[in-house]
Design a protein around this motif. Sequence first.
Motif, PDB file in Angstrom:
ATOM      1  N   UNK A 137       0.718  -0.945   0.117  1.00 56.23           N
ATOM      2  CA  UNK A 137      -0.077   0.018   0.003  1.00 56.23           C
ATOM      3  C   UNK A 137       1.008   1.252   0.077  1.00 56.23           C
ATOM      4  N   UNK A 138       0.567   2.222  -0.846  1.00 49.84           N
ATOM      5  CA  UNK A 138       1.509   3.399  -0.948  1.00 49.84           C
ATOM      6  C   UNK A 138       0.748   4.325  -1.804  1.00 49.84           C
ATOM      7  N   UNK A 139       1.751   5.435  -2.262  1.00 53.48           N
ATOM      8  CA  UNK A 139       1.234   6.514  -3.138  1.00 53.48           C
ATOM      9  C   UNK A 139       1.843   6.337  -4.325  1.00 53.48           C
ATOM     10  N   UNK A 140       0.986   6.601  -5.345  1.00 51.97           N
ATOM     11  CA  UNK A 140       1.458   6.453  -7.044  1.00 51.97           C
ATOM     12  C   UNK A 140       1.276   7.851  -7.553  1.00 51.97           C
ATOM     13  N   UNK A 141       2.101   8.331  -8.319  1.00 50.70           N
ATOM     14  CA  UNK A 141       1.920   9.776  -9.103  1.00 50.70           C
ATOM     15  C   UNK A 141       2.588   9.563 -10.355  1.00 50.70           C
ATOM     16  N   UNK A 142       2.011  10.363 -11.329  1.00 54.71           N
ATOM     17  CA  UNK A 142       2.521  10.182 -12.606  1.00 54.71           C
ATOM     18  C   UNK A 142       1.601  10.913 -13.594  1.00 54.71           C
ATOM     19  N   UNK A 143       2.014  11.211 -14.848  1.00 53.32           N
ATOM     20  CA  UNK A 143       1.006  11.909 -15.860  1.00 53.32           C
ATOM     21  C   UNK A 143       0.731  10.830 -17.016  1.00 53.32           C
ATOM     22  N   UNK A 144      -0.511  10.911 -17.521  1.00 54.78           N
ATOM     23  CA  UNK A 144      -0.721   9.965 -18.742  1.00 54.78           C
ATOM     24  C   UNK A 144      -1.839  10.854 -19.416  1.00 54.78           C
ATOM     25  N   UNK A 145      -1.902  10.219 -20.670  1.00 48.41           N
ATOM     26  CA  UNK A 145      -2.688  10.896 -21.794  1.00 48.41           C
ATOM     27  C   UNK A 145      -3.723   9.655 -22.065  1.00 48.41           C
ATOM     28  N   UNK A 146      -4.886  10.317 -22.294  1.00 47.24           N
ATOM     29  CA  UNK A 146      -6.054   9.796 -23.087  1.00 47.24           C
ATOM     30  C   UNK A 146      -6.179   9.908 -24.433  1.00 47.24           C
ATOM     31  N   UNK A 147      -6.199   8.958 -25.060  1.00 46.43           N
ATOM     32  CA  UNK A 147      -6.354   8.899 -26.789  1.00 46.43           C
ATOM     33  C   UNK A 147      -7.320   8.091 -27.361  1.00 46.43           C
ATOM     34  N   UNK A 148      -7.844   8.474 -28.445  1.00 45.24           N
ATOM     35  CA  UNK A 148      -8.710   7.717 -29.366  1.00 45.24           C
ATOM     36  C   UNK A 148      -7.854   7.173 -30.484  1.00 45.24           C
ATOM     37  N   UNK A 149      -8.428   5.815 -31.123  1.00 42.43           N
ATOM     38  CA  UNK A 149      -7.937   5.474 -32.293  1.00 42.43           C
ATOM     39  C   UNK A 149      -8.855   5.706 -33.421  1.00 42.43           C
TER      40      UNK A 149
END
Length: 192
Positions: A137-149
């Motif tokens: 159990x912990x902390x997760x961080x990051x950036x992500x992009x949503x895209x469509x085909x």
Amino acid sequence: TVYVAPEECRPFYMALKTNLLYDAAFTPNIGIEFYLGRRWSIGANWMYAWWKNDNKNFYWRTYGGDLAIRKYFGPRAKQNLLTGHHLGVYGQIVTYDLLLGNSTGILGDKWSYAAGVEYGYSLPVAKRLNIDFSIGVGYLTGEYKEYLPIDDCYVWQKTKKRKWVGPTKAEVSLVWLIGKGAADRCKKGGNR
């Protein structure tokens, strides 16, 4: 000749392992854990998968790993190295690209980071094999992009920041133990 108590011995002992949960998700992985002495260990795991099918817009790309420090305790840990209950702390990095069918894809093309605490139990199933159950159990961080085909292109929709507190690690690992056995680790003649 002096007898050295098992707690003071430092034999070479390690484990090679694979997380069966990742294997079930078609994500090849490998781990290694080294015994440090006094029931402490340090380990690292790495996973890598790159599956794609442009005709069906199926992508399953993920890679990353973790580094963990563990302390084993309980009756089994006193009898056999890298066995029994364990508590630890860990850090992780991961990147991914997930797309199933014509749904929205999720691309984390930069590293996401996590850190947390873990509890587990390593159960012996044969002389040199264990099954290790762990949850972190912990902390997760990051950036992500949503895209469509769309047609033959992958069209960016938006960029989001992920901040998650909760389970960030799960293991059901097959563990192969390498080195001197618990019965051999401390014999007359000094510290190993």
